[in-house]
Design an enzyme around this catalytic site. Structure first.
Site, PDB file in Angstrom:
ATOM      1  N   CYS A   1      58.372  48.380  44.643  1.00 19.17           N
ATOM      2  CA  CYS A   1      58.283  48.848  44.076  1.00 19.17           C
ATOM      3  C   CYS A   1      59.429  50.008  43.756  1.00 19.17           C
ATOM      4  CB  CYS A   1      57.007  49.542  43.110  1.00 19.17           C
ATOM      5  SG  CYS A   1      56.071  49.007  42.973  1.00 19.17           S
ATOM      6  N   CYS A   9      63.555  49.682  43.549  1.00 13.80           N
ATOM      7  CA  CYS A   9      64.273  49.644  42.607  1.00 13.80           C
ATOM      8  C   CYS A   9      63.811  51.675  41.572  1.00 13.80           C
ATOM      9  CB  CYS A   9      63.568  48.711  41.710  1.00 13.80           C
ATOM     10  SG  CYS A   9      64.317  47.680  41.963  1.00 13.80           S
ATOM     11  N   HIS A  10      62.826  51.505  41.758  1.00 14.15           N
ATOM     12  CA  HIS A  10      62.007  52.936  40.796  1.00 14.15           C
ATOM     13  C   HIS A  10      62.334  54.256  41.620  1.00 14.15           C
ATOM     14  CE1 HIS A  10      60.819  50.547  37.817  1.00 14.15           C
ATOM     15  NE2 HIS A  10      60.052  49.438  38.228  1.00 14.15           N
ATOM     16  N   CYS A  60      57.530  42.268  35.913  1.00 13.79           N
ATOM     17  CA  CYS A  60      58.125  43.226  37.230  1.00 13.79           C
ATOM     18  C   CYS A  60      58.070  42.720  38.760  1.00 13.79           C
ATOM     19  CB  CYS A  60      57.383  44.307  37.678  1.00 13.79           C
ATOM     20  SG  CYS A  60      59.409  45.960  37.399  1.00 13.79           S
ATOM     21  N   CYS A 112      30.447  54.234  16.604  1.00  7.96           N
ATOM     22  CA  CYS A 112      30.194  54.924  16.876  1.00  7.96           C
ATOM     23  C   CYS A 112      31.074  55.882  17.307  1.00  7.96           C
ATOM     24  CB  CYS A 112      30.195  54.305  18.526  1.00  7.96           C
ATOM     25  SG  CYS A 112      28.291  52.597  17.733  1.00  7.96           S
ATOM     26  N   HIS A 113      32.031  55.875  17.233  1.00  7.62           N
ATOM     27  CA  HIS A 113      33.461  56.580  17.892  1.00  7.62           C
ATOM     28  C   HIS A 113      33.429  57.532  16.922  1.00  7.62           C
ATOM     29  CE1 HIS A 113      32.834  54.555  21.780  1.00  7.62           C
ATOM     30  NE2 HIS A 113      33.206  54.298  21.212  1.00  7.62           N
ATOM     31  N   CYS A 158      32.945  47.025  25.153  1.00  8.19           N
ATOM     32  CA  CYS A 158      32.483  46.903  22.964  1.00  8.19           C
ATOM     33  C   CYS A 158      31.909  46.178  23.023  1.00  8.19           C
ATOM     34  CB  CYS A 158      33.426  48.329  23.316  1.00  8.19           C
ATOM     35  SG  CYS A 158      33.203  50.445  23.819  1.00  8.19           S
TER      36      CYS A 158
END
Lengths: 281, 128
Positions: free
Chosen positions: A95, A98-99, A134, A200-201, A242
């Site tokens: 990673c 490239c980054h 990626c 619920c939320h 949930c």
């Protein structure tokens, strides 16, 4: 029908605006921001799930050392900097190649933009599926399984680079169908218990559900370490949980329904900061 | 709504830490300390601490898999040690303090039920 619906929306929006405007100006600025983003429902001011945890759990999250989610960050940092497979320089790049190096936080702010539109596939792409993209395209490796430690570790690592940044998702025309689908899902009853997310939320936030205090169900801390799981888990795992809780058949990991819902939840969380890796009960 | 008992699709801790073949550890300790001062030491290790009392989706018992011992030596002298039991949560976090008079090396050692060891060392120098 369209005109009537628009009129209705305009009326509701107007009434919401009036109600909010009549509130104490300094009291809550955030719901107004939400109400103007295209949704006419009067949403409560967003509150992080952190708020609904016990003092012990909050302390565990706040402790930069003891937070068990940091174990995955450490693993993510290892994966970030090492080649995806042995095979000579640049063949299966890391990673970092490239980054850039982690110390510079090259992907700071990226997590705020996911899920994003994958125009080619005409569906939303979550951060985890982007990372797997990626992995297959750039690193030429088999994708990681959902909820594998490696994928969780890298997802948490990328999200953690945006730690403390404020979510401010705007929904443009290209995202609108997915946003609407996510919103529809949120208010759709499902399962043997015949409950929708908002029962619920939205309607019972702060009340006890057996041993748990109901939160607003926002995902700003995910991937999060849940004490019940004893490990880090993704927001989709939480959403599946949930679904099972209301006795509905959960969708498979990576299902577009969850990506749409993630987008909708992220929009609802406007004004909250990224807490990854959070600790939740 | 039942949250804890019936979601057999996601048995807690079943995912394990398969990719963390070598256990990840985190150790918090100051690099220097004044002589005679008590310092705080915090350790964290990734381990599923599978109790052996749970069953998987097919109803079969999940084998116990735990760390059984933690020890901390300073210059080969035992500073702190404890036995770990099946009731402990995953990723054990252990915090203790030690009073240090001379410079030296901490040696942290975790042992699992099969005798496999995870060992880390940290140097500490005492300032006068």
């Amino acid at each position: 029908m369209n005109a009537g619906r628009k009129l209705w929306s305009a009326l509701v929006l107007l009434s919401v605006t009036v109600v909010l405007w009549s509130c104490d100006a300094g009291h809550d600025a955030t719901p107004m921001a939400n109400a103007t983003a295209g949704n006419a429902r009067p949403l409560p001011a967003p509150r992080s799930g952190y708020h609904y945890q016990s003092a012990d759990t909050q302390a565990l999250q706040d402790d930069a050392f003891a937070n068990p989610g940091t174990l995955w960050l450490d693993q993510g940092a290892t994966l970030w900097s090492q080649d995806a497979a042995p095979g000579g320089p640049g063949r299966y790049p890391s990673c970092a190649s490239c980054h850039g190096e982690l110390a510079t936080q090259p992907l700071r702010g990226v997590a705020l933009r996911y899920p994003r539109l994958d125009a080619a596939a005409d569906q939303l792409q979550t951060l985890a599926s982007r990372i797997n993209g990626c992995r297959t395209d750039q690193q030429q490796q088999a994708p990681w399984a959902f909820e594998s430690d490696a994928l969780l570790a890298l997802t948490a690592l990328v999200a953690n680079q945006s730690h403390g940044m404020t979510l401010a998702r705007t929904i443009d025309a290209s995202l609108q169908p997915f946003f609407d689908a996510g919103e529809h899902y949120y208010y759709q009853r499902r399962g043997q218990m015949n409950l929708a997310c908002h029962h619920c939320h939205e309607n019972n936030v702060g009340r006890m559900l057996r041993g748990d205090r109901l939160s607003q169900g926002l995902g700003n801390g995910y991937p999060a370490y849940r004490l019940q799981w004893q490990k880090l888990g993704s927001l989709q795992r939480r959403l599946r949980f949930c679904n099972v809780g209301v006795r509905a058949e959960p969708h498979p990991f990576g299902a577009p329904e969850y990506a749409n819902l993630e987008l909708y939840l992220q929009w609802r969380a406007t004004g909250l900061t990224v807490e990854t890796p959070a600790v939740r009960r | 709504m039942v949250w804890q008992c019936q979601h057999h699709r996601y048995p807690r801790r079943l995912y394990g830490l398969s990719l963390l073949a070598m256990l990840k550890t985190r150790i918090s300790i100051p690099a220097t300390a004044p002589a005679g001062a008590a310092i705080e030491i915090k350790t964290l290790i990734s381990h599923p601490m599978e109790s052996g009392f749970r069953r998987d989706a097919r109803g079969e018992a999940i084998a116990r898999n735990i760390l059984t011992r933690f020890e901390c030596h300073y210059n080969d002298r035992l500073v702190f040690g404890c036995d770990l039991q099946p009731g402990m949560a995953a990723n054990p976090f252990i915090r203790f303090s030690a009073r240090i008079d001379v410079s030296g090396t901490f040696r942290f050692r975790w042992v699992d039920q099969h005798g496999a060891e995870t060992i880390e060392t940290r140097d500490l120098s005492v300032t006068p």
